[in-house]
Design a protein around this motif. Structure first.
Motif, PDB file in Angstrom:
ATOM      1  N   GLU A 213       1.073 -15.629  10.778  1.00 27.81           N
ATOM      2  CA  GLU A 213      -0.321 -15.851  11.179  1.00 27.81           C
ATOM      3  C   GLU A 213      -1.207 -16.232  10.003  1.00 27.81           C
ATOM      4  OE1 GLU A 213      -3.329 -12.704  12.784  1.00 27.81           O
ATOM      5  OE2 GLU A 213      -2.229 -13.517  14.510  1.00 27.81           O
TER       6      GLU A 213
ATOM      7  N   LEU B 255      -0.618 -18.167   7.683  1.00 27.80           N
ATOM      8  CA  LEU B 255      -0.406 -19.569   7.319  1.00 27.80           C
ATOM      9  C   LEU B 255      -0.611 -20.534   8.480  1.00 27.80           C
ATOM     10  CD1 LEU B 255       2.865 -19.063   5.235  1.00 27.80           C
ATOM     11  CD2 LEU B 255       0.641 -19.724   4.288  1.00 27.80           C
TER      12      LEU B 255
ATOM     13  N   GLU C  87      -2.834 -20.989  10.908  1.00 28.97           N
ATOM     14  CA  GLU C  87      -4.159 -21.564  11.149  1.00 28.97           C
ATOM     15  C   GLU C  87      -4.373 -21.925  12.620  1.00 28.97           C
ATOM     16  OE1 GLU C  87      -4.961 -24.773   8.444  1.00 28.97           O
ATOM     17  OE2 GLU C  87      -4.285 -23.633   6.702  1.00 28.97           O
ATOM     18  N   ARG C  88      -3.895 -21.072  13.508  1.00 25.80           N
ATOM     19  CA  ARG C  88      -4.056 -21.261  14.956  1.00 25.80           C
ATOM     20  C   ARG C  88      -3.547 -22.628  15.429  1.00 25.80           C
ATOM     21  NH1 ARG C  88      -6.819 -17.281  17.352  1.00 25.80           N
ATOM     22  NH2 ARG C  88      -7.186 -18.595  19.180  1.00 25.80           N
TER      23      ARG C  88
ATOM     24  N   GLN D 103      -3.485 -25.510  13.695  1.00 20.39           N
ATOM     25  CA  GLN D 103      -3.993 -26.658  12.934  1.00 20.39           C
ATOM     26  C   GLN D 103      -2.961 -27.150  11.925  1.00 20.39           C
ATOM     27  OE1 GLN D 103      -6.953 -28.661  12.672  1.00 20.39           O
ATOM     28  NE2 GLN D 103      -5.581 -29.707  11.236  1.00 20.39           N
ATOM     29  N   ILE D 104      -2.162 -26.252  11.375  1.00 22.99           N
ATOM     30  CA  ILE D 104      -1.221 -26.585  10.315  1.00 22.99           C
ATOM     31  C   ILE D 104       0.022 -27.314  10.838  1.00 22.99           C
ATOM     32  CG2 ILE D 104       0.208 -24.496  10.382  1.00 22.99           C
ATOM     33  CD1 ILE D 104      -1.259 -26.137   7.219  1.00 22.99           C
TER      34      ILE D 104
ATOM     35  N   LYS E 110       2.302 -13.789   3.873  1.00 19.45           N
ATOM     36  CA  LYS E 110       2.628 -15.214   3.965  1.00 19.45           C
ATOM     37  C   LYS E 110       4.142 -15.299   4.092  1.00 19.45           C
ATOM     38  CE  LYS E 110      -1.447 -16.785   1.492  1.00 19.45           C
ATOM     39  NZ  LYS E 110      -1.988 -17.519   0.316  1.00 19.45           N
TER      40      LYS E 110
ATOM     41  N   ASP F  62      -0.781 -32.816   9.185  1.00 16.04           N
ATOM     42  CA  ASP F  62      -1.544 -32.142  10.231  1.00 16.04           C
ATOM     43  C   ASP F  62      -2.759 -32.978  10.621  1.00 16.04           C
ATOM     44  OD1 ASP F  62      -2.532 -31.640   7.671  1.00 16.04           O
ATOM     45  OD2 ASP F  62      -3.401 -29.718   8.217  1.00 16.04           O
TER      46      ASP F  62
ATOM     47  N   SER G 186      -6.069 -34.132   8.311  1.00 20.23           N
ATOM     48  CA  SER G 186      -6.903 -33.057   7.785  1.00 20.23           C
ATOM     49  C   SER G 186      -7.599 -33.439   6.481  1.00 20.23           C
ATOM     50  CB  SER G 186      -6.060 -31.798   7.565  1.00 20.23           C
ATOM     51  OG  SER G 186      -5.035 -32.051   6.609  1.00 20.23           O
TER      52      SER G 186
END
Length: 270
Positions: A85, A87, A89-90, A92-93, A142, A200, A242
């Protein structure tokens, strides 16, 4: 958050932190080409830990929480990773590329090696364990979860929960970006994959021959959607990464496109 329901055997070190394929919102182990180059802004190595999972059947298609589906057919293969979690980013990554190397425990590390992987999955926290007592993917850890085929490129499998270093790098992909169009009626969903550069995506727009540019919303992972009547007209896509760079692919899908088809557009320069 649902755990993977596919026939995956997770080693003991992972049993408390399963990968998931829920909509929370990286080949055969073919790593991306060796010409992948690190961006100067990505060059700093940081500390993390890594574990691995083993597929019970090598024919299993392990999809993931980024929505890429069959990773082998999608060109990612086993050069992939699930992120904790801290890393993820919901979502986005999703699509970002990382270089990992084994450090500290020289009993298990394979010296002088590193691997390149693409973020395709999420490792859910398990608050039944503390972050230092079995909850490998709990905040603020991480943590990287690798297919064993990737893990064994940098460490001996007996290592289990292994100290690693990681850094973001630019992705280099073969061919153009891929747009897989699904949905029904006025609901259009597009999975965007095989993205080079930062990997991303921050924004997506779609345009039919009879519409202006329409902003798409992130449904989950790298699935984007819009409510619009776009049938019977060629489709163009504008994709912003991004880092703010934008690539526009005109008339990617022909006028007679149908749901379920995949089309190839332009690619970010690397």
């Amino acid at each position: 958050m649902l755990a993977l329901t596919l026939s995956i055997l997770i080693i003991a070190t992972l049993s408390s932190s399963p990968l998931v394929t829920s909509h929370y919102s990286s080949s055969t182990l073919e790593s991306p080409p060796s010409s992948l180059e690190a961006s100067p802004t990505f060059s700093e190595w940081r500390s993390a830990r890594a574990t691995y999972y083993v597929a019970a059947d090598p024919r299993d298609a392990v999809g993931g929480a980024c929505g890429y589906g069959d990773l082998v057919k999608g060109g990612y293969g086993m050069a992939t990773v699930g992120l904790s979690e801290a890393l993820f980013e919901r979502g986005q990554i999703c699509g970002a590329c990382f270089e990992l190397r084994c450090v500290e425990d020289m009993r298990w590390c394979i010296p002088g090696t590193s691997i390149i992987v693409t973020a395709t999955n999420f490792c859910a926290p398990n608050y039944g364990f503390t972050s230092d007592g079995g909850g490998h993917c709990n905040p603020p850890n991480k943590h990287f979860v690798l297919p064993i085929e990737a893990f064994e490129k940098i460490a001996i499998w007996k290592a289990g929960n292994m100290p690693v270093q990681y850094r973001r790098i630019k992705c280099r992909k073969e061919g153009g970006m891929r747009f897989t169009v699904t949905g029904s009626g006025i609901f259009i969903s597009v999975l965007i994959s095989n993205v080079a550069g930062h990997g991303d995506i921050g924004e997506v727009k779609v345009k039919g021959s009879r519409t202006g540019w329409l902003s798409m919303g992130r449904n989950w992972g790298q699935n984007w959607h819009v409510n619009a009547l776009l049938q019977n007209q060629p489709l163009s896509f504008e994709v912003k990464a991004s880092d703010g760079k934008t690539v526009t692919s005109y008339n990617v899908a022909p006028k007679d496109w149908t749901f379920g088809q995949t089309f190839e557009g332009k690619q970010f320069e690397t």
